[in-house]
Design an enzyme around this catalytic site. Sequence first.
Site, PDB file in Angstrom:
ATOM      1  N   GLU A  25      -2.191   7.465   7.078  1.00  0.00           N
ATOM      2  CA  GLU A  25      -1.298   6.312   7.180  1.00  0.00           C
ATOM      3  C   GLU A  25      -0.149   6.643   8.121  1.00  0.00           C
ATOM      4  OE1 GLU A  25      -1.974   4.643   2.626  1.00  0.00           O
ATOM      5  OE2 GLU A  25      -0.297   6.008   3.060  1.00  0.00           O
ATOM      6  N   HIS A  81      -9.065   7.268  -4.698  1.00  0.00           N
ATOM      7  CA  HIS A  81      -9.757   6.692  -3.548  1.00  0.00           C
ATOM      8  C   HIS A  81     -10.718   7.682  -2.879  1.00  0.00           C
ATOM      9  CE1 HIS A  81      -7.153   3.288  -4.021  1.00  0.00           C
ATOM     10  NE2 HIS A  81      -6.063   3.999  -3.788  1.00  0.00           N
ATOM     11  N   LYS A 107       0.960  10.541   4.817  1.00  0.00           N
ATOM     12  CA  LYS A 107       1.820   9.472   5.303  1.00  0.00           C
ATOM     13  C   LYS A 107       2.587   9.943   6.535  1.00  0.00           C
ATOM     14  CE  LYS A 107       2.611   6.894   1.036  1.00  0.00           C
ATOM     15  NZ  LYS A 107       1.974   5.672   1.588  1.00  0.00           N
ATOM     16  N   ASP A 134      -1.858   9.815  -5.651  1.00  0.00           N
ATOM     17  CA  ASP A 134      -1.857   8.468  -5.090  1.00  0.00           C
ATOM     18  C   ASP A 134      -3.167   8.119  -4.395  1.00  0.00           C
ATOM     19  OD1 ASP A 134      -0.621   5.979  -4.463  1.00  0.00           O
ATOM     20  OD2 ASP A 134      -0.201   6.698  -2.448  1.00  0.00           O
TER      21      ASP A 134
END
Length: 243
Positions: free
Chosen positions: A5, A29, A125, A24
């Site tokens: 991301e 995922h 991130k 997270d």
Amino acid sequence: ITMAESFGVEGRGSFYDEVGAMRDVVQNHLLAVLSLVLLDDETLTRSPARVAALREVRTPSPRDCRERSLRARYGAGVVAGRRMPAYVDEPGVAPERETETFARVSLESDARRWAGARFTLRTGKALARNRGEIVVRFRPGETDAPRELRVGLLEPFVRLTLRGASGQPEAVELGGPPVRGPYANVVRELLAGRDDWMVGGEEVEEQWRIVQPFLDSWREGAPPLQTYPAGTDPTPARRKLTA
């Protein structure tokens, strides 16, 4: 298996600082994607088949946790021309928690068909760009054997890398039917009364069995938390990290 991301915590510092990249994204995922990659039969995608695949993933040993994982958080940098503050300077973040914004782990399966293969899951991130994909690198074989298969997760695509006539790798795009967005697929399945893509309790238990050893090791400081400038890829081979 990568889920990258380009954005940071986007005002969710208080929430994210208690979660981190492993909980997270990796725990749910990426391990869900891994369970599909591991399946013996691509037509058996229901929860029991995915549970069976995850059960064959080896529980990481303390040594695995130290040597086959990387945790890092972003420092100040520039992403797509926009300056981004360091993670520790985001509102709601407590630097002493040492929450990771980048996580990478390598896993192995005890399934016979996957002997000698290693599966790397990575997410982060404030990276250079948004990217989600599965990359399969094949063992050396025949001259014309595929070298690499890439499957897009964010933007649907299938790309096969072969040895070209010149002997150099050449990428071939493989066509396919239009693919709906991920949330549209979930809603469609729910409205149709199907739970094929719903994650069951047994799957969640197996996911936590796999990630918890890493979290325990990280809590003890092994390996140490690293820092990467926002807008870069914190892969050691590409960039030296700082403690």
